[in-house]
Design a protein around this motif. Structure first.
Motif, mmCIF file in Angstrom:
data_model
loop_
_atom_site.group_PDB
_atom_site.id
_atom_site.type_symbol
_atom_site.label_atom_id
_atom_site.label_comp_id
_atom_site.label_asym_id
_atom_site.label_seq_id
_atom_site.Cartn_x
_atom_site.Cartn_y
_atom_site.Cartn_z
ATOM 1 N N GLU A 110 0.857 -1.185 0.000
ATOM 2 C CA GLU A 110 0.000 0.000 0.000
ATOM 3 C C GLU A 110 0.894 1.236 0.000
ATOM 4 O O GLU A 110 1.909 1.273 0.697
ATOM 5 C CB GLU A 110 -0.902 0.019 1.234
ATOM 6 N N SER A 114 -2.629 4.823 -2.952
ATOM 7 C CA SER A 114 -3.554 3.685 -3.017
ATOM 8 C C SER A 114 -4.989 4.103 -2.742
ATOM 9 O O SER A 114 -5.928 3.477 -3.245
ATOM 10 C CB SER A 114 -3.130 2.607 -2.013
ATOM 11 N N PRO A 117 -8.980 8.060 -5.862
ATOM 12 C CA PRO A 117 -9.985 7.514 -6.777
ATOM 13 C C PRO A 117 -9.332 6.978 -8.051
ATOM 14 O O PRO A 117 -8.339 7.538 -8.536
ATOM 15 C CB PRO A 117 -10.897 8.715 -7.075
ATOM 16 N N ASP A 118 -9.884 5.907 -8.598
ATOM 17 C CA ASP A 118 -9.327 5.296 -9.796
ATOM 18 C C ASP A 118 -9.299 6.292 -10.957
ATOM 19 O O ASP A 118 -10.294 6.968 -11.255
ATOM 20 C CB ASP A 118 -10.161 4.072 -10.200
ATOM 21 N N GLY A 119 -8.131 6.354 -11.618
ATOM 22 C CA GLY A 119 -7.989 7.193 -12.806
ATOM 23 C C GLY A 119 -7.669 8.644 -12.529
ATOM 24 O O GLY A 119 -7.327 9.395 -13.455
ATOM 25 N N TRP A 120 -7.800 9.092 -11.273
ATOM 26 C CA TRP A 120 -7.545 10.519 -11.001
ATOM 27 C C TRP A 120 -6.083 10.872 -11.253
ATOM 28 O O TRP A 120 -5.782 11.892 -11.877
ATOM 29 C CB TRP A 120 -7.919 10.851 -9.553
ATOM 30 N N ASP A 122 -3.976 9.518 -13.205
ATOM 31 C CA ASP A 122 -3.600 9.410 -14.619
ATOM 32 C C ASP A 122 -3.808 10.718 -15.367
ATOM 33 O O ASP A 122 -3.163 10.959 -16.398
ATOM 34 C CB ASP A 122 -4.418 8.306 -15.301
ATOM 35 N N ASP A 180 8.071 -0.332 -10.121
ATOM 36 C CA ASP A 180 6.816 0.406 -10.267
ATOM 37 C C ASP A 180 7.035 1.840 -10.745
ATOM 38 O O ASP A 180 6.070 2.611 -10.865
ATOM 39 C CB ASP A 180 6.045 0.407 -8.942
#
Length: 449
Positions: A110, A114, A117-120, A122, A180
């Motif tokens: 983590e 983590s 929000p998903d995609g933020w 990017d 990563d």
């Protein structure tokens, strides 16, 4: 108690702002354990505006009011996620602090991002120059046990160890990118309070961020250095040619110097800010390292030793190249001055030769003028005598008692003398005007000098 605002004293309009500036970037309080991710993003004004809208979107997604303006430092606690955004002169930094759900798992399973929000992430505008995770763990293990445990989290990379604040914590890092794409720091907290840990975290992220930004000048220095060596050799060649006794093509040399000066100014325009920023970041790094008050971990380079050993030479390279640019610019100016002096002397010699030639031509023209004047006097006298002959003939035929041929012959010297006298008088008049004009021009030059 006297209220200063109610007195007649005039207060500076920025007085409150000056006080607030000291508290614009407060230290965070970080509990143990914690997962922190720090991003340093290079961006322009348009991208900063887009980032503000992006930050407002994050606040809306997490169910809180969005900021109206970014400010120098934005901080918001969303519960399990804390977001801190700071604006700097050429970059914007984001620090995401997350409390791990499972502290017993891999410390980098983590991270601070983590909980985003998903995609933020990017859609974040700008170029990321620094991105690294910090994992804070409580530990009472000795150094060797910590090292054995830390190696499991750094993918077998060689570690740099540090023991800041008289051993209250241990820091492990590799100063490398991992699989990563992030760097990693592992902080083993032994006895630091949340406030102390917050200050330590702030120093670590600043050291790593400024280290990366300071090294931005190295690619530019490596790109410029070969050109400077080439121009330095070319300038030395021009200087040798000027020092020789043979003739040189001044126009060609001036063209070379102009091109060289333009290239140097282009390099200076592109590198002045970058090299100055490199020096400023280096000074900030050294200051933050001193604040750590770290001790060496046996068998490992400390943060101070590693960074000063690797970063300081790079900074010195940029400083040296900047001085070389300044020195080359001054040398080009000196050689250009020498060339301009040679050209001016050459022009003066040409002007002297031209004036001498004009003087000779003037004398020839004067001699020719005198010759033409004599012919003119003869021609004018001839026509004047012819006119007088007609008058005398008319008078003779009208009955005037005179000897026509004798009278005509007597008028010839009189006419010649009269024409010659009038011509000389006209010449004297024009010569007097020329002398007056030269005298007036000479007096004006003396007054101007």
């Amino acid at each position: 108690m006297t209220d200063l605002s109610r007195t007649g004293i005039q207060l500076h309009p920025m007085r409150q702002q000056l006080y607030d500036e000291l508290h614009s970037r407060p230290f965070q309080q970080i509990d143990t354990p914690a997962r922190i991710t720090h991003l340093a993003v290079l961006c322009g004004e348009e991208e900063r505006e887009a980032q503000l809208e992006h930050l407002q979107e994050l606040c809306a997604l997490l169910g809180q009011d969005a900021p109206v303006e970014a400010g120098s430092c934005f901080y918001r606690d969303f519960g399990s996620l804390c977001v801190r955004r700071e604006t700097h002169m050429e970059f914007v930094s984001y620090t995401f602090t997350h409390l791990p759900a499972d502290a017993s798992a891999d410390v980098f399973a983590e991270t601070g991002v983590s909980a985003l929000p998903d995609g933020w992430l990017d859609r974040l505008q700008g170029q990321v120059v620094g991105a690294f995770h910090l994992a804070v763990e409580a530990s009472e293990l000795d150094v060797q046990q910590q090292l054995s445990d830390a190696k499991q989290h750094f993918e077998g990379m060689r570690l740099v160890g540090s023991s800041p604040q008289q051993g209250d914590a241990h820091i492990w890092t590799s100063f490398r990118l991992h699989s990563d794409g992030f760097g990693r720091f592992l902080v083993c907290n032994r006895s630091m309070t949340p406030s102390q840990l917050g200050r330590l975290m702030q120093r670590l992220v600043e050291i790593e961020t400024y280290r990366l930004l300071a090294l931005l000048g190295i690619p530019m220095a490596r790109d410029i250095a070969p050109n400077l060596a080439e121009m330095d050799a070319g300038l030395a060649s021009i200087t040798r040619r000027l020092a020789g006794n043979g003739g040189v093509d001044e126009a060609a040399i001036l063209s070379e110097l102009t091109d060289m000066a333009a290239r140097v100014e282009d390099f200076r325009a592109r590198s002045t800010f970058r090299f100055g920023a490199t020096q400023a970041y280096h000074e900030l790094i050294l200051g933050r390292l001193r604040e750590l008050r770290e001790d060496e971990v046996s068998g490992h380079l400390s943060l101070t030793e590693f960074i000063t050993r690797r970063v300081t030479p790079a900074v010195r390279t940029c400083e040296t190249l900047g001085r070389r640019l300044e020195d080359l610019s001054r040398r080009i100016d000196r050689v250009s001055d020498m060339m301009r002096t040679r050209v001016e002397l050459s022009i003066q010699d040409q002007n002297r030769a031209l004036l001498a030639s004009m003087d000779r031509r003037s004398k020839i023209q004067l001699m020719m003028q005198h010759t033409v004047e004599g012919l003119s006097v003869a021609a004018i006298s001839y026509y004047a005598v012819g006119l007088l002959k007609h008058i005398i003939t008319a008078a003779y035929e009208a009955g005037v008692p005179l000897d026509k041929d004798l009278t005509v012959g007597a008028t010839v010297p009189l006419v010649v003398l009269t024409v010659w006298g009038v011509t000389r008088r006209i010449h004297k008049h024009f010569h007097a005007l020329a002398r007056e004009e030269r005298s007036a021009r000479g007096g004006k030059n003396r007054r101007s000098s």
